[in-house]
Design a protein around this motif. Structure first.
Motif, PDB file in Angstrom:
ATOM      1  N   MET A   1       0.811  -1.137  -0.008  1.00 18.57           N
ATOM      2  CA  MET A   1       0.068   0.065   0.086  1.00 18.57           C
ATOM      3  C   MET A   1       0.792   1.261  -0.054  1.00 18.57           C
ATOM      4  O   MET A   1       1.962   1.208   0.521  1.00 18.57           O
ATOM      5  N   GLU A   2       0.561   2.338  -0.857  1.00 16.88           N
ATOM      6  CA  GLU A   2       1.247   3.488  -0.745  1.00 16.88           C
ATOM      7  C   GLU A   2       0.441   4.615  -0.574  1.00 16.88           C
ATOM      8  O   GLU A   2      -0.717   4.572  -0.681  1.00 16.88           O
ATOM      9  N   LEU A   3       1.077   5.791   0.311  1.00 19.99           N
ATOM     10  CA  LEU A   3       0.500   6.748   0.617  1.00 19.99           C
ATOM     11  C   LEU A   3       1.294   8.161   0.247  1.00 19.99           C
ATOM     12  O   LEU A   3       2.507   7.979   0.402  1.00 19.99           O
ATOM     13  N   ILE A   4       0.722   8.969  -0.669  1.00 16.00           N
ATOM     14  CA  ILE A   4       1.418  10.223  -0.860  1.00 16.00           C
ATOM     15  C   ILE A   4       0.628  11.455  -0.444  1.00 16.00           C
ATOM     16  O   ILE A   4      -0.451  11.582  -0.723  1.00 16.00           O
ATOM     17  N   PHE A   5       1.519  12.199   0.322  1.00 12.78           N
ATOM     18  CA  PHE A   5       0.727  13.269   0.938  1.00 12.78           C
ATOM     19  C   PHE A   5       0.847  14.538   0.003  1.00 12.78           C
ATOM     20  O   PHE A   5       1.905  15.084  -0.304  1.00 12.78           O
ATOM     21  N   LEU A   6      -0.383  15.245  -0.108  1.00 10.83           N
ATOM     22  CA  LEU A   6      -0.457  16.384  -1.094  1.00 10.83           C
ATOM     23  C   LEU A   6      -0.607  17.581  -0.387  1.00 10.83           C
ATOM     24  O   LEU A   6      -0.421  18.590  -0.815  1.00 10.83           O
ATOM     25  N   GLY A   7      -0.864  17.475   0.783  1.00 11.88           N
ATOM     26  CA  GLY A   7      -1.088  18.643   1.651  1.00 11.88           C
ATOM     27  C   GLY A   7      -1.315  18.402   3.357  1.00 11.88           C
ATOM     28  O   GLY A   7      -1.806  17.153   3.571  1.00 11.88           O
ATOM     29  N   THR A   8      -0.334  19.069   4.239  1.00  8.66           N
ATOM     30  CA  THR A   8      -0.417  18.780   5.504  1.00  8.66           C
ATOM     31  C   THR A   8      -0.466  19.954   6.283  1.00  8.66           C
ATOM     32  O   THR A   8      -0.196  19.894   7.673  1.00  8.66           O
ATOM     33  N   SER A   9      -1.038  20.803   5.764  1.00 10.40           N
ATOM     34  CA  SER A   9      -1.260  22.176   6.752  1.00 10.40           C
ATOM     35  C   SER A   9      -2.908  22.316   7.030  1.00 10.40           C
ATOM     36  O   SER A   9      -3.716  21.893   6.222  1.00 10.40           O
ATOM     37  N   SER A  10      -3.269  22.995   8.148  1.00 10.73           N
ATOM     38  CA  SER A  10      -4.546  22.935   8.607  1.00 10.73           C
ATOM     39  C   SER A  10      -4.969  24.602   8.096  1.00 10.73           C
ATOM     40  O   SER A  10      -4.029  25.241   8.490  1.00 10.73           O
TER      41      SER A  10
END
Length: 327
Positions: A1-10
């Protein structure tokens, strides 16, 4: 399984972080799922090899803008690129009205069908690509949900003990049964599924929307390999702001993950007040607070970070697969 973060700000983007977006797929697959679509998500996609044309399912955790304002733009770009394949959207019911309103007011034409599934209507696990999907209601200022992905394609091995006991000789017959075929042998009808054993438990991943009560995920966390959860603040800042924002702090999430026995924890959705470079408060304060209360594999996500969850449920950093240079 792969996860790619495209945004991490709130709330709002920063120079180094966009607002919420996370891609999930089976390792090596072209089709993928997108969880949340904050403003600018499609721009982040340009720095990956993910394509809106292969996007299979788009999920929104809740209606706040930093989780959904990028949705109309992404849909418009997919239409302009010539997409005709249906797109499934799983989201709180008001998101359907949001899409319809923007399409009407901006003359947006979508030449592909949208299969909209209100998350409130999910009463049973739903098949999504190589996973079954479940939703868990969370605690936030608006209805917010976690999405629980459990893989459905698990490698199998032959039940050698049973095969031997039944006198089925090793060789081509075993190979056919391992592939799940049905065959005749000495007047008996053999079914491959009866002679196959799962090599391991299916991996389960929880991706949570905004939530001030991690304990709501206690049941879903049983047997899970990974939790992705917001840690908008440190505890000191959360106590100073009071309960009104209804966000979690790093300590609260870390304590829950430790008590639940979760082997992997990824924190994300950080307040823009936390600095990545020089300055204070620094993002390392969130990391230090979480590590003080959690002994598993801990990661603070950054934009364009790419992770793999191995077959054994171990979280690994993957080599980035980017279409261009990192911004």
């Amino acid at each position: 399984m792969e996860l790619i973060f495209l945004g991490t700000s709130s709330g709002t983007p920063t120079k180094s972080r966009n607002v919420s977006g996370l891609a999930l797929r089976r390792a090596g697959a072209r089709a993928w799922c997108l969880i949340d679509c904050g403003e600018g998500t499609q721009h982040r996609l340009l720095h990956t090899r993910l394509s809106p044309m292969q996007l299979d399912t788009l999920l929104i955790t809740h209606v706040h803008g930093d989780h959904c304002y990028g949705l109309p733009g992404l849909l418009a770009s997919a239409a302009l690129a010539g997409r005709t394949a249906p797109l499934r959207i799983i989201a709180p019911a008001p998101i359907a009205a949001f899409i319809e309103c923007v399409a009407r007011l901006s003359d947006l034409r979508l030449d592909f069908p949208i299969d909209f599934v209100p998350v409130e209507s999910l009463q049973a696990p739903l098949a999504v690509q190589d996973f079954t999907l479940e939703a868990v209601a969370l605690s936030h200022r608006v209805p917010s949900y976690a999405y629980v992905f459990t893989e459905t394609r698990v490698e199998a091995k032959l039940d050698v003990t049973r095969l031997t006991a039944e006198g089925i000789p090793a060789g081509p017959l075993w190979g056919r049964l391992h592939r799940g075929e049905e065959l005749e042998f000495e007047g008996r009808r053999l079914r491959g599924q009866d002679y196959r054993l799962p090599e391991r438990a299916p991996r389960k991943v929880i991706i949570a929307g905004d939530n001030d009560s991690p304990a709501l995920l206690a049941e879903a966390a049983r047997g899970a390999c990974l939790l992705v959860h917001e840690a908008t603040y440190t505890r000191e800042v959360a106590e100073r702001l009071g309960p009104a924002p209804q966000h979690s702090d790093a300590e609260r999430v870390a304590r829950f993950a430790e008590q639940a026995g979760l082997p992997n924890l990824i924190l994300t959705h950080f307040s823009p007040r936390y600095q990545d470079g020089a300055g204070s408060p620094h993002i390392d304060e969130i990391a230090a607070e979480a590590r003080a209360h959690y002994g598993g594999r801990l990661v603070l996500a950054r934009d364009l970070d790419h992770y793999r969850l191995s077959r054994q449920g171990e979280l690994e950093t993957a080599a980035p697969r980017r279409a261009g240079r990192q911004p």
